[in-house]
Design a protein around this motif. Structure first.
Motif, mmCIF file in Angstrom:
data_model
loop_
_atom_site.group_PDB
_atom_site.id
_atom_site.type_symbol
_atom_site.label_atom_id
_atom_site.label_comp_id
_atom_site.label_asym_id
_atom_site.label_seq_id
_atom_site.Cartn_x
_atom_site.Cartn_y
_atom_site.Cartn_z
ATOM 1 N N VAL A 22 1.676 -4.687 0.221
ATOM 2 C CA VAL A 22 0.386 -4.304 0.794
ATOM 3 C C VAL A 22 -0.511 -3.706 -0.283
ATOM 4 O O VAL A 22 -1.714 -4.038 -0.372
ATOM 5 C CB VAL A 22 0.587 -3.318 1.959
ATOM 6 N N GLU A 23 0.040 -2.844 -1.110
ATOM 7 C CA GLU A 23 -0.748 -2.231 -2.175
ATOM 8 C C GLU A 23 -1.344 -3.282 -3.103
ATOM 9 O O GLU A 23 -2.541 -3.252 -3.421
ATOM 10 C CB GLU A 23 0.121 -1.267 -2.977
ATOM 11 N N LEU A 29 1.979 -3.344 7.511
ATOM 12 C CA LEU A 29 1.311 -4.634 7.650
ATOM 13 C C LEU A 29 0.030 -4.508 8.473
ATOM 14 O O LEU A 29 -0.953 -5.213 8.220
ATOM 15 C CB LEU A 29 2.266 -5.650 8.271
ATOM 16 N N LEU A 30 0.006 -3.595 9.443
ATOM 17 C CA LEU A 30 -1.226 -3.359 10.193
ATOM 18 C C LEU A 30 -2.269 -2.661 9.335
ATOM 19 O O LEU A 30 -3.480 -2.890 9.495
ATOM 20 C CB LEU A 30 -0.927 -2.540 11.452
ATOM 21 N N PHE A 31 -1.829 -1.837 8.409
ATOM 22 C CA PHE A 31 -2.757 -1.242 7.446
ATOM 23 C C PHE A 31 -3.419 -2.343 6.619
ATOM 24 O O PHE A 31 -4.623 -2.292 6.328
ATOM 25 C CB PHE A 31 -2.009 -0.254 6.548
ATOM 26 N N ARG A 78 -8.817 5.407 3.242
ATOM 27 C CA ARG A 78 -8.152 6.292 2.291
ATOM 28 C C ARG A 78 -7.064 5.539 1.529
ATOM 29 O O ARG A 78 -6.281 4.802 2.111
ATOM 30 C CB ARG A 78 -7.544 7.495 3.008
ATOM 31 N N GLY A 79 -6.999 5.742 0.221
ATOM 32 C CA GLY A 79 -5.942 5.183 -0.610
ATOM 33 C C GLY A 79 -6.284 3.834 -1.196
ATOM 34 O O GLY A 79 -7.110 3.085 -0.675
ATOM 35 N N PHE A 80 -5.653 3.533 -2.344
ATOM 36 C CA PHE A 80 -5.796 2.245 -3.017
ATOM 37 C C PHE A 80 -7.265 1.923 -3.310
ATOM 38 O O PHE A 80 -7.781 0.861 -2.954
ATOM 39 C CB PHE A 80 -5.167 1.115 -2.201
ATOM 40 N N ALA A 81 -7.929 2.857 -3.990
ATOM 41 C CA ALA A 81 -9.344 2.656 -4.313
ATOM 42 C C ALA A 81 -9.527 1.674 -5.460
ATOM 43 O O ALA A 81 -10.466 0.878 -5.466
ATOM 44 C CB ALA A 81 -10.007 3.993 -4.662
ATOM 45 N N SER A 82 -8.632 1.725 -6.444
ATOM 46 C CA SER A 82 -8.697 0.825 -7.592
ATOM 47 C C SER A 82 -7.352 0.843 -8.295
ATOM 48 O O SER A 82 -6.581 1.804 -8.163
ATOM 49 C CB SER A 82 -9.799 1.251 -8.560
ATOM 50 N N ILE A 83 -7.080 -0.200 -9.072
ATOM 51 C CA ILE A 83 -5.826 -0.236 -9.814
ATOM 52 C C ILE A 83 -5.805 0.869 -10.853
ATOM 53 O O ILE A 83 -4.755 1.467 -11.118
ATOM 54 C CB ILE A 83 -5.611 -1.627 -10.471
#
Length: 564
Positions: A365-366, A406-408, A510-515
């Protein structure tokens, strides 16, 4: 340097210790931490309700929201999100008495997972790497012929809450002094109240449970040291995983019996299936990480390079089937995945990898979210087909942790799913699943009608105290629930304090804004892990008490994973 005050420890335990790290980053507790003092005053001022023995938060009894998260080669582990009212109570006692609890835990002479408070990382209590256990076992080979490997059966899930004051004060004293004026007894009460009065088990996930478990395990260490003579450099414990040298003239079975006796004094059982006497000459599983990392595509990120990487990782997996090599290697290749030159085939390879190894779900997901942010080329149509087939199967097996991740993905990438295809999810009584499906439906990501019937029955004062509390509160607060009736929250004396301050627990952005931001976070975590590991290797003891400042990272974005 961070001021080490009780109220700031209280804040940190809430903001960075409430939701289990196995959940997606959309679940947040910032507001709960921000308003902690006024909330605490509000819940403590609630008068004694009908048939209640105590006033204030001591009368509040609840159940956690549960979910199951995959483990490599083992059954999924049951995790929990404690009711926020109960969590306030537990974390308040721990914050106010943290220094004393840490002193109690430091009585252990061989803990490799001591209480190290982290003011700057992703968690309030830093968790060392399982590498420390392996480092210690290698070192034993220079001095001993054999060692005992042993661990506690279902450690967190089998902890007896009454053993909390036993560990703090001593069993004899605690049994004669049961008043809740003693913080150990108060902590025992709040832990029972947080799981519907049950005395067995600590919920896995929150940092409060990790803190309490370490105090109990340290008391067990102290008891063990009195049963059998163990030198300072001859034993080590990582959480509940023991490594104890068998000295000349000693029996390995005798050492195992001593661990069993010490565990029994705290109503715990040894895991006989994972307790054994091992030769120190046994070849250690070292070097596999370097082998797995050697072929990560760095400059050449073509399909051929990734095929070579998958092949080499597969080879190491075959050589070490007991280790989660694939997860470690893929975590450290996240940047390469996100910046791959040819994405289409790679997306399919990653999905196939997750199908054979469910512990990769969060990494999958990430990478998909970050790839879309960086390159906008994720194939949503193929993902929709995969999800419409995968989610119903997961629902049948109650694999709620995977479903939540997976829903995220559905929410973040705005993937449209058919309600008829994922209908089995609507029967799951799970707060996180219900909340995310309701949010996705409100945003038009689910075509067709979502059946909320199973979940709506929990929109009541009792529902706010049960396993569906997160759905009952948050879906009403954020306006995604088909019902607009807030009266059951407004009239509940504890949760009304949350609603009055608009405390939120869910933010899909929220979260995973950029690598780049993700790599900086992980590098900082890894720097602290290296500092702690070096402290341990100096004398196989950890002297560090707190992490106050971020250290500059000079290494790769290597993950220290405790699930391999």
């Amino acid at each position: 340097m961070t001021a080490r005050t009780k109220t700031l420890r209280f804040k940190r335990l809430i903001s960075h210790g409430f939701f289990a790290p196995e959940l997606p980053p959309c679940f947040i507790s910032d507001d709960l931490a921000r308003y902690r003092e006024s909330l605490w005053s509000a819940v403590e001022s609630v008068p004694r309700l009908q048939n209640a023995r105590y006033s204030g938060v001591k009368q509040f009894v609840s159940e956690p929201a549960w979910f199951y998260f995959p483990r490599y080669g083992r059954d999924d582990r049951k995790h929990a999100v404690i009711n926020p009212i109960s969590y306030l109570a537990i974390s308040k006692v721990l914050a106010d008495n943290f220094v004393a609890l840490r002193s109690a835990s430091r009585k252990s002479k061989f803990s490799a997972s001591p209480l190290v408070f982290d003011w700057v990382g992703s968690r309030a209590v830093f968790r060392p790497s399982i590498d420390l256990r392996d480092d210690f076992r290698v070192n034993l080979a220079t001095r001993h012929e054999r060692y005992v490997a042993a661990d506690i059966r279902a450690f967190f899930h089998s902890i007896y809450t009454h053993s909390i004051p036993w560990a703090i004060y001593g069993k004899s004293w605690a049994k004669q002094n049961r008043q809740i004026t003693h913080y150990g007894n108060l902590l025992d009460m709040f832990c029972r109240n947080a799981q519907d009065g049950q005395t067995i088990g600590l919920p896995v996930g929150p940092d409060t449970s990790r803190l309490i478990a370490e105090v109990i395990a340290s008391a067990l260490d102290e008891k063990l040291s009195k049963i059998v003579q163990i030198g300072d450099l001859d034993a080590s414990r990582y959480i509940d995983d023991y490594t104890i040298a068998v000295a000349s003239g000693m029996s390995g079975d005798g050492v195992i019996a001593a661990v069993r006796q010490a565990a029994a004094s705290f109503e715990l059982e040894l895991n006989n299936d994972k307790s054994s006497v091992e030769l120190t000459s046994r070849r250690p599983s070292t070097g596999w990480k370097q082998a797995a990392l050697a072929h990560i595509p760095r400059s050449d990120r073509t399909t051929n390079s990734f095929l070579r990487f998958f092949y080499e990782v597969g080879r190491v997996c075959n050589e070490h089937p007991e280790l989660n090599v694939e997860k470690f290697a893929f975590q450290n290749a996240r940047s390469a995945f996100v910046h791959a030159e040819e994405w289409g085939a790679l997306q399919s390879h990653l999905i196939n990898a997750y199908r054979r190894n469910s512990t990769l779900v969060s990494l999958l997901v990430e990478v998909l979210v970050l790839r879309e942010i960086e390159h906008q080329d994720v194939d949503r149509a193929k993902l929709a087909g995969f999800l419409e087939r995968r989610l119903p199967e997961l629902a049948q097996e109650n694999r709620t942790g995977e479903i939540t991740w997976l829903l995220f993905l559905v929410v973040r990438l705005e993937i449209e799913l058919s309600a008829s295809q994922i209908a089995p999810l609507f029967q799951l009584e799970n707060s996180m699943v219900a909340l995310m499906l309701t949010f996705a439906s409100s945003r038009g990501a689910i075509s067709g009608t979502v059946d909320h019937g199973t979940w709506q029955q929990h929109l009541s004062a009792e529902g706010l105290k049960g396993p569906m509390w997160l759905y009952a509160y948050e879906s009403i607060r954020n306006g995604t629930n088909p019902s607009t009736d807030r009266s059951f929250i407004e009239h509940e004396p504890f949760f009304s304090a949350l609603l009055n301050r608009n405390i939120k627990f869910f933010d899909p952005e929220r979260g995973f804004a950029s690598i780049g931001s993700e790599l900086r976070l992980r590098r900082a975590e890894n720097t602290r892990a290296r500092i702690l590991r070096q402290d341990f290797l100096d004398d196989f003891d950890i002297d560090l008490l707190e992490f106050d400042e971020e250290e500059a990272d000079q290494g790769t974005d290597m993950d220290f994973d405790d699930e391999y």
